[in-house]
Design an enzyme around this catalytic site. Structure first.
Site, PDB file in Angstrom:
ATOM      1  N   ARG A   1      44.017  40.457  46.675  1.00  0.00           N
ATOM      2  CA  ARG A   1      44.293  40.195  45.275  1.00  0.00           C
ATOM      3  C   ARG A   1      45.720  39.714  45.049  1.00  0.00           C
ATOM      4  O   ARG A   1      46.107  39.458  43.911  1.00  0.00           O
ATOM      5  CB  ARG A   1      44.126  41.497  44.481  1.00  0.00           C
TER       6      ARG A   1
ATOM      7  N   LYS B   1      31.361  39.837  41.019  1.00  0.00           N
ATOM      8  CA  LYS B   1      31.584  39.912  42.478  1.00  0.00           C
ATOM      9  C   LYS B   1      30.873  41.114  43.091  1.00  0.00           C
ATOM     10  O   LYS B   1      30.212  41.003  44.112  1.00  0.00           O
ATOM     11  CB  LYS B   1      33.091  40.039  42.794  1.00  0.00           C
TER      12      LYS B   1
ATOM     13  N   ARG C   1      33.696  52.675  32.271  1.00  0.00           N
ATOM     14  CA  ARG C   1      34.903  52.782  33.099  1.00  0.00           C
ATOM     15  C   ARG C   1      36.140  52.758  32.203  1.00  0.00           C
ATOM     16  O   ARG C   1      36.188  52.012  31.235  1.00  0.00           O
ATOM     17  CB  ARG C   1      34.962  51.598  34.087  1.00  0.00           C
TER      18      ARG C   1
ATOM     19  N   ARG D   1      44.057  43.486  32.688  1.00  0.00           N
ATOM     20  CA  ARG D   1      43.469  43.058  33.971  1.00  0.00           C
ATOM     21  C   ARG D   1      43.400  41.535  34.062  1.00  0.00           C
ATOM     22  O   ARG D   1      43.652  40.966  35.116  1.00  0.00           O
ATOM     23  CB  ARG D   1      42.077  43.662  34.129  1.00  0.00           C
TER      24      ARG D   1
ATOM     25  N   ARG E   1      29.550  46.879  30.352  1.00  0.00           N
ATOM     26  CA  ARG E   1      29.197  47.562  31.611  1.00  0.00           C
ATOM     27  C   ARG E   1      29.150  49.079  31.405  1.00  0.00           C
ATOM     28  O   ARG E   1      30.002  49.658  30.753  1.00  0.00           O
ATOM     29  CB  ARG E   1      30.223  47.228  32.696  1.00  0.00           C
TER      30      ARG E   1
END
Ligand code: AP5
Length: 218
Positions: free
Chosen positions: A88, A13, A160, A171, A127
């Site tokens: 969310r 996203k 992260r 998550r 990532r």
């Protein structure tokens, strides 16, 4: 253009929201980016948000709703916006609807990004982000030119805290329980479009841009 990018963590996203914001000259409002900025700056809001974020849990609705309300009031949004990672929860969606109605505007479309769970885990675990300029890379799909170093500003890249395996699992569970109901919420309001986000970044962007051009204000 007033659109929402919905989807599980890691579906791409944020990557697409950056491209859309640049291409169509609309504001990108990412609650994740706003919260990470608050954490970096050590603000009271950042201190409150940090432990939720580190563990992959959602920050309380009231906090993020306040952030988005402020951003939507900004003149940067006058040409439109992409909401990335907000809403969310159903409560956030209802609040968003109220804020927009109070401004006499409404959402054009909600895009539901879809990628397999296997690809999501691969995207998140690979990532790497720059702590200084916030550029995002991927070990396999968007590797920096020099290993471990930001192409833009030369800073060492970091992972992260919520991209570690245990936080990723939390998550995804939080997404299933609290965010996935928004698919039905927006489908019932005839606002939902599916996005096959499994291909390379440029292919996803090309397909998405074609649809988004319909909502561009000229
Ligand atoms: P947030 O930052 O919003 O995280 P997220 O939704 O979990 O989304 P991500 O940023 O992890 O993934 P993405 O879909 O944007 O993928 P990206 O483009 O980066 O939120 C973080 C935390 O803040 C939350 O857990 C929560 O605590 C809090 N929070 C935020 N909003 C909140 C809200 N509304 N309410 C309450 N709490 C909130 O891509 C991921 C990786 O894949 C990158 O490395 C990228 O290079 C790569 N990639 C992207 N696209 C492709 C592709 N097509 N092919 C291959 N690789 C790709």
């Amino acid at each position: 253009m007033r659109v929402v990018f919905l989807g599980a963590p890691g579906v791409g996203k944020g990557t697409q929201a950056d491209l859309v914001s640049a291409q169509f000259q609309v504001a990108k409002i990412s609650t994740g980016d706003l919260l990470r900025e608050a954490v970096r700056n050590g603000t009271p809001l950042g201190l409150e948000a940090k432990s939720y974020m580190d563990h992959g849990k959602l920050v309380p609705d009231a906090v993020v709703i306040g952030l988005v309300r402020d951003k939507l009031a900004d003149t940067a949004c006058s040409n439109g916006f992409v909401l990335d990672g907000f809403p969310r929860t159903v409560l956030q969606a209802e609040e968003l609807g109220m804020v927009l109605r109070s401004k006499g505007i409404e959402l054009d479309r909600v895009f539901n990004f879809q990628v397999s769970r296997e690809d999501i885990v691969r995207r998140l675990s690979g990532r790497r982000s720059c702590p200084k300029c916030q550029a995002t890379f991927h070990l396999d799909f968007a590797a920096p030119k020099v290993d471990g170093t930001c192409d833009r500003c030369g800073e060492p890249l970091m992972q992260r805290s919520d991209d570690r395996r245990d936080a990723i699992e939390t998550r995804l569970q939080v997404y299933d329980e609290q965010t996935a109901p928004l698919v039905r919420y927006y489908d019932e309001r005839q606002l939902l479009s599916k996005v096959d986000a499994s291909g390379p970044v440029d292919v996803v962007f090309k397909n998405l841009s074609r649809v988004l051009a319909t909502y561009q204000v000229t």
